[in-house]
Design a protein around this motif. Sequence first.
Motif, mmCIF file in Angstrom:
data_model
loop_
_atom_site.group_PDB
_atom_site.id
_atom_site.type_symbol
_atom_site.label_atom_id
_atom_site.label_comp_id
_atom_site.label_asym_id
_atom_site.label_seq_id
_atom_site.Cartn_x
_atom_site.Cartn_y
_atom_site.Cartn_z
ATOM 1 N N THR A 65 2.241 1.823 -3.348
ATOM 2 C CA THR A 65 1.645 2.376 -4.070
ATOM 3 C C THR A 65 1.644 3.368 -4.621
ATOM 4 O OG1 THR A 65 0.136 -0.186 -4.627
ATOM 5 C CG2 THR A 65 -1.557 2.211 -5.735
ATOM 6 N N LEU B 20 -11.352 9.898 -8.809
ATOM 7 C CA LEU B 20 -10.674 8.290 -9.346
ATOM 8 C C LEU B 20 -11.244 8.947 -11.230
ATOM 9 C CD1 LEU B 20 -12.482 5.739 -7.990
ATOM 10 C CD2 LEU B 20 -9.685 7.006 -7.600
ATOM 11 N N VAL C 255 -1.889 1.491 -12.408
ATOM 12 C CA VAL C 255 -1.316 -0.106 -12.244
ATOM 13 C C VAL C 255 -0.217 -1.046 -12.393
ATOM 14 C CG1 VAL C 255 -2.708 -2.879 -12.456
ATOM 15 C CG2 VAL C 255 -3.513 -0.593 -11.760
ATOM 16 N N THR D 34 2.159 6.474 -7.285
ATOM 17 C CA THR D 34 1.478 7.188 -7.435
ATOM 18 C C THR D 34 0.952 8.679 -7.005
ATOM 19 O OG1 THR D 34 -0.436 5.373 -6.865
ATOM 20 C CG2 THR D 34 -0.860 7.440 -7.106
ATOM 21 N N TRP E 146 -9.442 2.647 -3.885
ATOM 22 C CA TRP E 146 -8.688 3.837 -3.328
ATOM 23 C C TRP E 146 -9.495 5.072 -3.725
ATOM 24 C CZ3 TRP E 146 -3.391 4.814 -2.451
ATOM 25 C CH2 TRP E 146 -2.687 3.176 -2.111
ATOM 26 N N THR F 164 -6.741 -3.649 -9.723
ATOM 27 C CA THR F 164 -7.495 -2.627 -9.794
ATOM 28 C C THR F 164 -6.944 -1.939 -8.866
ATOM 29 O OG1 THR F 164 -9.769 -2.695 -9.409
ATOM 30 C CG2 THR F 164 -8.795 -3.468 -7.980
ATOM 31 N N ALA F 165 -8.337 -0.534 -8.913
ATOM 32 C CA ALA F 165 -7.549 1.127 -8.180
ATOM 33 C C ALA F 165 -9.074 1.335 -7.615
ATOM 34 C CB ALA F 165 -6.955 1.424 -8.834
ATOM 35 N N THR G 85 0.655 -1.238 0.267
ATOM 36 C CA THR G 85 -0.143 0.064 -0.306
ATOM 37 C C THR G 85 1.221 1.127 -0.310
ATOM 38 O OG1 THR G 85 -1.697 -1.322 1.430
ATOM 39 C CG2 THR G 85 -1.895 1.306 1.227
ATOM 40 N N THR H 91 -6.119 8.152 -11.081
ATOM 41 C CA THR H 91 -6.082 7.023 -10.132
ATOM 42 C C THR H 91 -4.481 5.968 -10.333
ATOM 43 O OG1 THR H 91 -5.804 5.680 -12.468
ATOM 44 C CG2 THR H 91 -8.399 6.728 -11.533
ATOM 45 N N PRO H 92 -4.464 5.526 -9.617
ATOM 46 C CA PRO H 92 -3.048 4.542 -9.493
ATOM 47 C C PRO H 92 -2.974 3.951 -10.584
ATOM 48 C CG PRO H 92 -3.944 4.171 -7.273
ATOM 49 C CD PRO H 92 -5.228 4.792 -8.273
ATOM 50 N N THR I 108 -4.064 -3.579 -5.808
ATOM 51 C CA THR I 108 -3.645 -2.786 -6.707
ATOM 52 C C THR I 108 -2.479 -3.661 -7.700
ATOM 53 O OG1 THR I 108 -3.303 -0.440 -5.869
ATOM 54 C CG2 THR I 108 -2.986 -0.865 -8.248
#
Length: 487
Positions: free
Chosen positions: A31, A67, A74, A35, A63, A59-60, A28, A71-72, A54
């Motif tokens: 990520t 969005l 991936v 990000t 978070w 999948t993000a 986490t 978004t992160p 993630t």
Amino acid sequence: MNKSGISPMQWVGLCVFLGVVGLALALTGLTSWVTSWFCTPVPTPAHVFAGFETVFAGTADTWSGDLGVCTPPVAIVRTVTIVLLLILLAIATAIIVMVMQYRQSDRYFEREMQLRNGFAKGSEIAQWFSRSAVVKRGGRLRPSLRSPTADQVGILVGTARRTDVHLTVEDSVALIGPPRSGKGRRVLVGMIMDYPGPIVTTSTRPDNLTITLEARKRQGEVAVFDPQGLSGVRAGLRWSPILGCEDPLVAAQRGQALVAGTSLGRSQSNQEWGERAGVMLSSLLHAAAVGGRGVDAVYEWGANPRLARSAVDILRRDGAPGWAEDLDAVINGDPQLLSSIWFGVSGTTAPLRIPAVRESMSPGPGENFDMDAFLRERNSLYLIGTGTGAGAAGGFLGGLMDSITEHARRTAQRSAESRLDPSLGLILDEIVNIFSWPALPQLMADGGGSGIQPIVVLQSLSQAEKVWSRADAITIWSAATAKLVLG
């Protein structure tokens, strides 16, 4: 009984749970960090396993934030994670390899040995073997010096637990090192160069001589007794085995020492013939001394018992009472008995048939070895030769060694403290391959009290058993107050 009330399986489960939670937190955090390269502000995770989803689920959705805008990433998060995992795996592998190599090394073995019960701690080494510990005993070992230093009353042999280890000059030393263990380079060279008194050192090769000669020359006089010419040193020491044999006691000791240094002296099954040969050779040496003859006469008498009849005439005229009759009884007695005894006599004097060997034992006026002057300063004598092969002069090297130590004993007895000052060091490298010295076991036991320090070098204890008896080999090892064993 488990006092905590938790079973082993519960402990395993707890460790697994904590590991999973720790990995989830790390993913986490990774990520969020990746990000932050692309989003401001950074989305916040909905729960602790958001990074897990993630990376592994791709999948993000877990978070929170805008969005639609941020978004992160991936794919980038997954790539960075894989790269970091590979780096960590490489580091872990390298650490494991290094640890395994270390556990197979001499350093780990030494460290592990030092931690065992019975091995000296650092404080104990400092108490008994440090420079200050040696200096405390210096007043007794060197009474002529007011404030002796560690280098004047001891020798450095190495380090242990970051402390220099010194032996005093009254320690008898037994060093065991197999071939190629570095005993010459790592131990003996330093002993020869730094010994605080006169030294006599033996060898079958000139290696130690070549390395230490110049250093010892700066400290005192240097002599090389090399009857076989193995060292290449010209104008080496000349010593006559007849010297001092006017005294029947000296002649008796010299004859036994000369025979003991030969192959007959090494034999355990022919000791009685060796002893009788020593008695006969003593008579020949005594006759040559009182008759003013040289080693040429000793060689002629030793080669042919018929020629030794002239030695009987000399002993009757000028020798000790009874010596002529003893020699005559053997020469004119049972031929078989004569042959057995004279085998040892002729074998001992056989090297004298070589002109170079005979010349090295025929000193001219003023060329005789001055033992009193030798013992007073840091002088050096190198004895080089072999005990086997053509021209082997091991018996004569043993005779000179025995003569020096007996003179040193008498000198010590006449001194105020009944010990030599400075001490005489006998660094006996390869001695078992040169000559058998019957005096060594006793010298290992009591030499230190007289200021004579024997340092005997062996490849193994069984090697000593072949030259001396098993009992003598055990005596040499047991009487050594310091034992050095090389790997």
